[in-house]
Design an enzyme around this catalytic site. Structure first.
Site, PDB file in Angstrom:
ATOM      1  N   VAL A 113       0.369  -1.327 -18.362  1.00  0.00           N
ATOM      2  CA  VAL A 113      -1.110  -0.726 -18.226  1.00  0.00           C
ATOM      3  C   VAL A 113      -1.197   0.730 -17.461  1.00  0.00           C
ATOM      4  CG1 VAL A 113      -2.449  -2.564 -18.406  1.00  0.00           C
ATOM      5  CG2 VAL A 113      -1.662  -1.773 -16.149  1.00  0.00           C
ATOM      6  N   LYS A 127       8.767  -5.634 -14.966  1.00  0.00           N
ATOM      7  CA  LYS A 127       9.032  -6.899 -15.158  1.00  0.00           C
ATOM      8  C   LYS A 127      10.355  -7.067 -15.736  1.00  0.00           C
ATOM      9  CE  LYS A 127       3.855  -7.922 -14.940  1.00  0.00           C
ATOM     10  NZ  LYS A 127       2.739  -8.153 -15.694  1.00  0.00           N
ATOM     11  N   TYR A 141       4.857  -8.066  -5.868  1.00  0.00           N
ATOM     12  CA  TYR A 141       4.590  -7.642  -7.237  1.00  0.00           C
ATOM     13  C   TYR A 141       3.638  -6.422  -7.254  1.00  0.00           C
ATOM     14  CZ  TYR A 141       1.858  -8.242 -11.411  1.00  0.00           C
ATOM     15  OH  TYR A 141       1.430  -7.887 -12.596  1.00  0.00           O
ATOM     16  N   TYR A 168       2.731  -8.995 -24.641  1.00  0.00           N
ATOM     17  CA  TYR A 168       1.683 -10.085 -24.653  1.00  0.00           C
ATOM     18  C   TYR A 168       1.148 -10.727 -25.922  1.00  0.00           C
ATOM     19  CZ  TYR A 168       1.879  -7.224 -20.516  1.00  0.00           C
ATOM     20  OH  TYR A 168       2.442  -6.228 -19.596  1.00  0.00           O
ATOM     21  N   SER A 177       3.660  -2.910 -15.755  1.00  0.00           N
ATOM     22  CA  SER A 177       4.561  -4.101 -16.357  1.00  0.00           C
ATOM     23  C   SER A 177       5.870  -3.989 -17.018  1.00  0.00           C
ATOM     24  CB  SER A 177       3.811  -4.877 -17.294  1.00  0.00           C
ATOM     25  OG  SER A 177       2.639  -5.641 -16.517  1.00  0.00           O
TER      26      SER A 177
HETATM   27  N1  GLN Z   1      -0.052  -4.354 -12.275  1.00  0.00           N
HETATM   28  C1  GLN Z   1      -0.766  -4.870 -13.508  1.00  0.00           C
HETATM   29  C2  GLN Z   1      -1.380  -6.116 -13.109  1.00  0.00           C
HETATM   30  O1  GLN Z   1      -1.009  -6.931 -12.449  1.00  0.00           O
HETATM   31  C3  GLN Z   1       0.338  -4.974 -14.499  1.00  0.00           C
HETATM   32  C4  GLN Z   1      -0.406  -5.440 -15.745  1.00  0.00           C
HETATM   33  C5  GLN Z   1       0.367  -4.636 -17.005  1.00  0.00           C
HETATM   34  O2  GLN Z   1       0.912  -3.515 -16.762  1.00  0.00           O
HETATM   35  N2  GLN Z   1       0.128  -5.138 -18.226  1.00  0.00           N
HETATM   36  O3  GLN Z   1      -2.501  -6.287 -13.597  1.00  0.00           O
END
Ligand code: GLN
Length: 303
Positions: free
Chosen positions: A257, A66, A187, A239, A63
């Protein structure tokens, strides 16, 4: 300030946390990563760098990507991006669907999964080849080629029911213009970018230098856009614990993650810490503590 000595102290102080928590298991390729790894790199805007641990090990940025896709979309679309995506913290986990129904498929912000999928949809509409353009954008930030970890991308695609549900749900509200499979392919690939902590600290240098990449002098974002990306990182980048991060660390951060967290100290330095084992909110446990210790000892905060 002797940042190298400070990073070494922080590394020692978090030693007992490295490996605590759990690696992300819902993406099988990430479940195989050794949790007992740690790296912390920083880059000051004057170009000096410091680092401890395995700062050159490439890992799945997940993430944290992003921030790159949002920055690229702001470059290409400007303000019109916000017609499809909000700017409020969600207070919910990164993969939650609950708000989407009440809010008619408009994601709360670009850093939860729904928001990043909406950004990917915009990129698909505006780029001839969105995957290639993201790759070129991040390579351009670093002045060196980067690559997608195709095994991680395939692994997530094969186990991505939650993201597929999110995307289909948004499309049912008319909030995605492109086929779900095409948007998710972009994505999943952006999440599967593999970079090291040292590379992440360099690639995010523009965030703490008013939108200009100090590596090559190129403007990535306007000064105002850069402030806003930092504001979103502070309020939405981690988050449902973004409030706790602001309270304990006081810097704009974005986690993934894969266990990485980037942080920016405006006008001073960009940071990236990585340790794969995550706490319950999906943020690296040792990484979070390391940032907290670093910010406190270095006396850096946006407040
Ligand atoms: N690729 C992961 C997902 O879509 C990214 C989530 C994350 O890093 N928080 O679940």
């Amino acid at each position: 300030m002797d940042e190298q000595a400070l990073l070494e102290r922080v590394h020692t102080q978090v030693a007992n946390l490295i490996g605590q928590g759990a690696v992300a298991s819902y993406i099988p390729a990430l479940a195989r990563v050794d949790p007992n790894q740690f790296a912390f790199a920083l880059r000051r805007i004057d170009g000096t760098e410091a680092g401890v641990g395995c700062v050159d090990n490439a890992f799945s940025i997940q993430s944290m990507s992003k921030v790159f896709s949002l920055s690229l979309a702001l470059q290409l679309l400007g303000e019109s991006l916000w017609e499809r995506i909000g700017r409020e913290p969600s207070g919910d986990p990164f993969n939650s669907l609950v708000q989407l129904e009440h809010e008619h498929g408009k994601p709360r912000n670009p850093f939860i999964n729904a928001g990043a999928i909406a950004v990917a949809d915009r990129l698909v509409s505006h780029c001839a080849d969105a995957k290639q353009q993201i790759l070129e954008f991040v390579s351009g930030l670093l002045d060196e080629p980067v690559h997608y970890d195709l095994e991680v991308a395939a692994s997530e695609a094969a186990h991505g029911s939650r993201n597929a549900a999110t995307a289909h749900f948004m499309r049912s509200f008319g909030k995605l213009d492109n086929p779900v499979e095409v948007v998710l392919d972009v994505y999943f690939h952006q999440c599967a970018l593999a970079l090291s902590c040292r590379q992440m600290a360099r690639a995010t240098a523009f965030l703490c230098d008013a939108g200009v990449n100090p590596l090559n002098g190129e403007r990535v974002l306007s000064e105002r856009q850069c402030r806003r990306v930092n504001a979103l990182m502070l309020t939405c980048g981690t988050y449902d614990v973004a409030g706790e991060f602001a309270f304990m660390i006081g810097l704009p951060c974005k986690s993934g993650v894969g266990g990485g967290i980037i942080a920016s100290v405006p006008k001073q330095m960009s940071l990236c810490v990585w340790s794969p084992a995550l706490g319950p909110s999906g943020n690296s446990m040792a990484g979070t503590k390391a940032l907290e210790l670093f910010a406190a000892e270095a006396g850096v905060s946006v407040f």
